[in-house]
Design a protein around this motif. Structure first.
Motif, PDB file in Angstrom:
ATOM      1  N   UNK A 141     -50.891 -13.191  35.213  1.00  0.00           N
ATOM      2  CA  UNK A 141     -51.427 -14.569  35.210  1.00  0.00           C
ATOM      3  C   UNK A 141     -52.285 -14.776  33.964  1.00  0.00           C
ATOM      4  N   UNK A 142     -52.197 -15.942  33.378  1.00  0.00           N
ATOM      5  CA  UNK A 142     -53.026 -16.199  32.196  1.00  0.00           C
ATOM      6  C   UNK A 142     -52.989 -17.656  31.803  1.00  0.00           C
ATOM      7  N   UNK A 143     -53.661 -17.939  30.684  1.00  0.00           N
ATOM      8  CA  UNK A 143     -53.730 -19.307  30.172  1.00  0.00           C
ATOM      9  C   UNK A 143     -53.148 -19.311  28.755  1.00  0.00           C
ATOM     10  N   UNK A 144     -52.330 -20.300  28.447  1.00  0.00           N
ATOM     11  CA  UNK A 144     -51.744 -20.368  27.100  1.00  0.00           C
ATOM     12  C   UNK A 144     -52.831 -20.807  26.133  1.00  0.00           C
ATOM     13  N   UNK A 145     -53.054 -20.006  25.092  1.00  0.00           N
ATOM     14  CA  UNK A 145     -54.076 -20.429  24.101  1.00  0.00           C
ATOM     15  C   UNK A 145     -53.403 -20.893  22.815  1.00  0.00           C
ATOM     16  N   UNK A 166     -48.082 -25.698  27.799  1.00  0.00           N
ATOM     17  CA  UNK A 166     -48.600 -25.682  26.427  1.00  0.00           C
ATOM     18  C   UNK A 166     -50.100 -25.438  26.439  1.00  0.00           C
ATOM     19  N   UNK A 167     -50.585 -25.067  25.280  1.00  0.00           N
ATOM     20  CA  UNK A 167     -52.026 -24.793  25.159  1.00  0.00           C
ATOM     21  C   UNK A 167     -52.797 -26.087  25.383  1.00  0.00           C
ATOM     22  N   UNK A 168     -53.992 -25.986  25.903  1.00  0.00           N
ATOM     23  CA  UNK A 168     -54.825 -27.191  26.067  1.00  0.00           C
ATOM     24  C   UNK A 168     -54.328 -28.002  27.245  1.00  0.00           C
ATOM     25  N   UNK A 172     -51.583 -25.601  31.334  1.00  0.00           N
ATOM     26  CA  UNK A 172     -51.683 -24.484  30.381  1.00  0.00           C
ATOM     27  C   UNK A 172     -51.651 -23.131  31.080  1.00  0.00           C
ATOM     28  N   UNK A 173     -51.634 -23.113  32.438  1.00  0.00           N
ATOM     29  CA  UNK A 173     -51.710 -21.769  33.041  1.00  0.00           C
ATOM     30  C   UNK A 173     -50.308 -21.266  33.367  1.00  0.00           C
ATOM     31  N   UNK A 174     -50.129 -19.969  33.251  1.00  0.00           N
ATOM     32  CA  UNK A 174     -48.823 -19.361  33.546  1.00  0.00           C
ATOM     33  C   UNK A 174     -49.019 -18.235  34.560  1.00  0.00           C
ATOM     34  N   UNK A 175     -47.952 -17.976  35.338  1.00  0.00           N
ATOM     35  CA  UNK A 175     -48.045 -16.973  36.403  1.00  0.00           C
ATOM     36  C   UNK A 175     -47.233 -15.744  36.019  1.00  0.00           C
ATOM     37  N   UNK A 188     -53.712 -15.780  27.123  1.00  0.00           N
ATOM     38  CA  UNK A 188     -54.947 -15.008  27.366  1.00  0.00           C
ATOM     39  C   UNK A 188     -54.893 -14.576  28.830  1.00  0.00           C
ATOM     40  N   UNK A 189     -54.981 -13.273  29.088  1.00  0.00           N
ATOM     41  CA  UNK A 189     -54.889 -12.760  30.459  1.00  0.00           C
ATOM     42  C   UNK A 189     -56.133 -13.198  31.239  1.00  0.00           C
TER      43      UNK A 189
END
Ligand code: ATP
Ligand code: K
Ligand code: MG
Length: 680
Positions: A141-145, A166-168, A172-175, A188-189
């Protein structure tokens, strides 16, 4: 509504449950269920009586009777354990399917010097940065920066259509476990190993972390108290029998106790809870606790975000309109300048539209300009140029304030243009450069289909829906009308959302809220049930107590239905269980005292063949009713959206009256069978 993933009971689940049923006989495990623990103690005592019938007092009944009572009690406990093991087994199977999606992958850890190092996804810690290219699995899991890509989330949600992340912004979050379908992203984890949403879902479904819910604890306490009361009643019977010079066998006393304590609900209680949690995961919702699921069953008010929840949320710029005295070219250019560094989907769509309308702006012109990020507080975004010029776009009222503060004047036709857009349900963004307003951008948004009916259904259940949005009142009113919500709050800042929730809670109402943006996080935490969209930001998901993996906020309606069904099932089977015991009085009491008090024959309305047959029939019924009710415990009672009190009367009739009648029939039938087999 997403169809629930079917969870069939496979052969291995059943055989494993039978084995577990024996394993659960361990007293340390049984003690957690006071009612069944008492039955287990009774089983042990009757085992001893089967070996030494005169252990306590000279036995008047044969060894055979003691052995029969012992066996029936043993099966009563085994049936209860089997019910729980079956529910757990189904949860474990569900966890296994989820675990498969958590395939072990290699990840490209971005080093300080920008190089990549191959590491296993299980070593990634919070804060690490990884690069994921096309076709690769997102390791955790993380967030696209950085970057924009289409993500195939089918491993998690079952939906094969990739979603743009996409970032921002709010998408923006991915699993972990999903796959990058195009382009690349830098992620970013956001969770430590074993802490990912999937890990938590697996732990929850496996029942490992399934702590008892408030409703369950209350019910368990009630059952324990009832058990204690009956224990005392039975104890007082011994001196009473002596006074009546009636000889009472210990095995018979134990049989009476087990028939009177609420073993039916005691045996099914945990199976009901586990199965309820399981139903939530079948709807692709990750509930952080059973408490959240039950709270969903008691919701009075639903607060829904507009953008991304009631509407599709990928608001796109569809027109760029100058105010009087400004040329279209000037307006398009200023809209472009206000958006070149705006990472939100809105900002990108404005740049796209401006480019399509023939305007472009060389990167070197704004390379060192300062980007002003959009926030729900300011409701503006834009650029501060090196020359000192400020370019802004944002909510009309925010831009007006910004210009007035600079001593600029408000164009006379600004409101007309903005209101026309708002009346169409669009979001107007005013654009200003320096102390001048150039015009309005029309951000188009559309309401999701089928909401009107769903909200009407909720109203039928006594649930009020409130739309809460940062948008202007006119746009909000238009969307609220189209979506059919009961009320709306416009120009809401995050603290307004929290205030709305607190106000409802002060009225003693339970509030559920869905949201996806970071600005929803505090409100999601404040709500009794916070359902975050999986497509939302990590902050929103951390604050919520439920996550919808399909990012469909109308899923909250299914969650509410499941929560209600869980509470109703528990209530119905408790009613049945208590009602159940009444019939046993008529079966056992006469049987016990008939010799001393022949007039008790009047109570023997079932005309059971003999005292021992009456007692054994009641005890056998008391045991087999547990497995017979397992299907209802697992599936839940049929739940249709109707008013709560109508539903209650319906269930009291079926399970209350039913609970009284069924045992009479059941015990009589068993008594007849025993006669045929001339066992007793
Ligand atoms: N990228 C942006 N730049 C400038 N202003 C924006 C931007 N995005 C939104 N706005 C303005 O800020 C207002 C508030 O945005 P916010 O995201 O809080 O609410 P919303 O998205 O309109 O609705 P909801 O609260 O349901 O998500 C919007 O109505 C719009 O007028
Ligand atoms: K009972
Ligand atoms: Mg928003």
């Amino acid at each position: 509504m997403t169809t629930a993933r079917k969870n069939t009971l496979t052969k291995e689940i059943v055989s494993q449950a039978i084995i577990d049923a024996f394993k659960k006989l361990n007293p340390a495990v049984m003690i957690k269920n006071p009612v069944m623990f008492v039955v287990e103690v009774g089983t042990v005592i009757t085992l001893l009586l089967s070996i030494w019938p005169d252990l306590f007092v000279a036995s008047t009944v044969g060894r055979g009777y003691n052995i029969a009572v012992f066996l029936i009690l043993l099966f009563t406990v085994l049936f209860a354990n089997f019910a729980e093991a079956l529910a757990e087994g189904r949860g474990k199977a569900q966890a296994d399917t989820l675990r498969k999606t958590k395939s072990e992958t290699m990840a490209k850890l971005v080093q300080k010097d920008g190089s990549y190092k191959q590491v296993s996804s299980t070593q990634l810690k919070k804060g690490d940065v990884v690069r994921v290219d096309t076709g690769e699995i997102i390791p955790t899991d993380g967030e696209i920066i950085e970057g924009l890509a289409s993500i195939d989330e089918s491993a998690i949600t079952g939906e094969s259509a990739p979603v743009i992340k996409e970032a921002g912004g709010d998408f923006s979050s991915v699993t972990g476990g999903t796959r990058v379908a195009s382009d690349y992203i830098i992620v970013k984890v956001m969770t430590d190993p074993g802490e990912s949403f999937l890990d938590r879902m697996i732990a929850l479904v496996e029942g490992a972390k399934r702590q008892k819910t408030p409703n369950e604890i209350a019910l368990t306490t009630l059952l324990a108290v009832l058990t204690l009361i009956f224990l005392i009643v039975i104890m007082t019977m011994v001196p009473m029998a002596q006074y009546l010079s009636v000889k009472l066998d210990v095995a018979t006393l134990i049989a009476l106790l087990v028939c009177l304590i609420p073993t039916t609900i005691g045996g099914l209680l945990s199976a009901i809870g586990i199965a309820g949690m399981d139903r939530v995961t079948q709807f692709n919702v990750l509930a952080m606790s059973g408490k959240a699921v039950e709270a969903a069953g008691d919701i009075d008010t639903l607060i829904l975000d507009k953008t991304g929840t009631i509407t599709y949320g990928n608001r796109m710029a569809s027109e760029i309109l100058p105010v009087k005295g400004v040329s279209s070219k000037e307006m398009i250019l200023s809209a472009l300048m206000a958006s070149v560094k705006d990472e939100t989907p809105e900002g990108r769509s404005i740049v796209e539209l401006a480019n399509k309308l023939g305007e472009s702006w060389a990167e070197k012109e704004y390379k060192d300009a300062e980007a002003i990020e959009f926030t729900a507080e300011t409701r503006m975004s834009g650029l501060n140029l090196a020359s000192g010029a400020q370019i802004r776009k944002g909510a009309v009222d925010a831009i007006k304030k910004h210009i007035s503060a600079k001593g600029g004047r408000i164009p006379s036709d600004l409101d007309d243009i903005a209101n026309r857009i708002a009346r169409a349900g669009g979001t107007p963004l005013a654009v200003a450069a320096g102390d001048r307003i150039y015009g309005v951008i029309y951000l188009k948004d559309t309401v999701k289909p089928g909401l009107k009916e769903r909200f009407a259904e909720l109203r039928g259940m006594g649930i009020k829906t409130i739309m809460c949005t940062g948008d202007n009142p006119l746009t909000a009113a238009t969307i609220a009308l189209e979506a059919g919500v009961d009320d709306f709050i416009a120009e809401a800042k995050p603290e307004d959302k929290i205030a709305a929730i607190k106000k409802e809670q002060q009225d003693g109402k339970l509030v559920a809220m869905t949201g996806d943006g970071t600005n929803d996080a505090p409100a999601l935490a404040q709500a009794d049930v916070g359902l975050a969209m999986n497509s939302g930001t990590m902050a929103a998901k951390e604050a919520a107590n439920m996550i919808d993996l399909d990012s469909d906020p109308t899923k909250l309606l299914s969650v509410v239905a499941i929560g209600k069904q869980l509470l109703i099932t528990r209530g119905a089977l408790t009613t049945f269980s208590i009602a159940n015991d009444i019939a046993k009085y008529f079966a056992i009491i006469p049987a016990m005292f008939i010799l001393a008090m022949p007039q008790l024959e009047a109570l023997n309305i079932m005309h059971l063949a003999s005292p021992t047959s009456a007692i054994l029939s009641a005890l056998i019924f008391n045991a087999v009713i547990i497995p017979l009710l397992i299907p209802i415990a697992m599936k839940g009672v049929k739940y249709r959206a109707m008013s709560a009190d109508r539903l209650l009367t319906r269930n009291v009739l079926i399970y209350g009256v039913g609970g009284v009648i069924v045992p009479f029939v059941g015990i009589k039938a068993i008594d007849l069978v025993l006669q045929v087999l001339n066992i007793a």
